[in-house]
Design an enzyme around this catalytic site. Structure first.
Site, PDB file in Angstrom:
ATOM      1  N   SER A 158      12.799  -6.772   7.467  1.00  0.00           N
ATOM      2  CA  SER A 158      13.901  -7.138   6.659  1.00  0.00           C
ATOM      3  C   SER A 158      14.048  -8.660   7.031  1.00  0.00           C
ATOM      4  O   SER A 158      13.397  -9.300   8.030  1.00  0.00           O
ATOM      5  CB  SER A 158      15.082  -6.520   7.786  1.00  0.00           C
ATOM      6  OG  SER A 158      16.339  -7.037   7.436  1.00  0.00           O
ATOM      7  N   TYR A 209      20.475  -5.613  15.463  1.00  0.00           N
ATOM      8  CA  TYR A 209      19.180  -5.449  14.342  1.00  0.00           C
ATOM      9  C   TYR A 209      18.563  -6.639  14.396  1.00  0.00           C
ATOM     10  O   TYR A 209      17.137  -6.378  13.993  1.00  0.00           O
ATOM     11  CB  TYR A 209      20.155  -5.325  13.187  1.00  0.00           C
ATOM     12  CG  TYR A 209      19.291  -4.740  11.949  1.00  0.00           C
ATOM     13  CD1 TYR A 209      18.356  -3.612  12.052  1.00  0.00           C
ATOM     14  CD2 TYR A 209      19.261  -5.587  10.901  1.00  0.00           C
ATOM     15  CE1 TYR A 209      17.745  -3.173  10.966  1.00  0.00           C
ATOM     16  CE2 TYR A 209      18.358  -4.962   9.711  1.00  0.00           C
ATOM     17  CZ  TYR A 209      17.645  -4.100   9.975  1.00  0.00           C
ATOM     18  OH  TYR A 209      16.833  -3.649   8.545  1.00  0.00           O
TER      19      TYR A 209
END
Length: 248
Positions: free
Chosen positions: A136, A149
């Site tokens: 990501s 995250y």
């Protein structure tokens, strides 16, 4: 004559990027083995792809599940796509929920470790193995509320790069694909099923689709053996950074 590119394993393949990737790889000529926790959905996804696909239950946070799944894969594996993972919550560090942090590390980092470690001997034995880790932009763009995250994806990125160093000279390539905003179940999971909050993430924006990312995975997976695409960053045109988005 139909191409046979060998066996590909895709984790987190019951929906979203994983399911789209499995289909794209089958179309490219791979025999695809799909893994995910949702048994009915993984079986349906494999059936919809056709005879070149099989689906088995897989929880990458459970070592026994990983072992059982990899036994079902069989002796041959040329491509591993570590896609399972995701984000939970958007709390600031001062209000961090440690259970969510642990869950994110288990799926994004340790799940990638378990799958890679289990299948690496088969990838090497294939003579032309490839590991693609779906990361990501959060792996290199911290943002407020994203610490858990961010930390997990930074760690997965470090694992990816170290693996590349450790395997130099071996017949295995290592690639990292880092998507920006993709409209899947990602935000719905992050916000514990809050549909209104999840929809707001994509409001006024044309985000990437799961198929957009799957096409990138398939492109990387079908390069010649001497071509190692280390990293691909793919974002929607409306997104310059995680926190800088054009909304109409």
């Amino acid at each position: 004559m139909e191409k046979d590119l060998g066996t590909a394993v895709v984790t987190g393949a019951s929906s979203g990027i994983g399911a789209a990737t499995a289909r794209a790889l089958a179309d490219a000529g791979f025999t695809v083995i799909l893994g995910a926790r949702r048994v009915e959905r993984i079986e349906e996804a494999a059936k919809s792809i056709g005879p070149k696909a099989r689906g088995y239950p897989l929880d990458v946070t459970d070592a026994a599940s990983v072992e059982s799944f990899c036994d079902a894969v069989g002796p041959d594996c040329r491509l591993l796509v570590n896609n399972a993972g995701g984000a939970l919550g958007l709390e600031p560090i001062a209000e961090a929920d440690e259970s969510k942090w642990r869950a994110m590390f288990e799926s994004n980092v340790l799940g990638t470790l378990r799958m890679t470690r289990a299948l690496l001997p088969r990838l090497i034995a294939s003579g032309d193995g490839l590991v693609i880790n779906v990361g990501s932009v959060a792996a290199f763009e911290p943002y407020a509320g994203g610490a858990g995250y961010n930390a997990a994806k930074h760690a997965e990125r470090a694992l990816t790069d170290v693996l590349r160093l450790e395997l130099v000279g071996q017949p295995v390539r290592i690639s990292e694909i880092d998507p920006g905003m993709v409209e899947t179940e990602f935000s719905l999971v992050r916000f514990a099923g809050d549909e209104a909050r999840a929809a707001a993430v994509y409001r006024g924006v044309t985000p990437l689709t799961a198929e957009d990312v799957a096409e990138v995975v398939a492109f990387v997976a079908t390069r010649p053996a001497h071509v190692d695409i280390d990293q691909v960053v793919v974002r929607p045109r409306d997104q310059a950074r995680v926190w800088l988005v054009n909304r109409r």
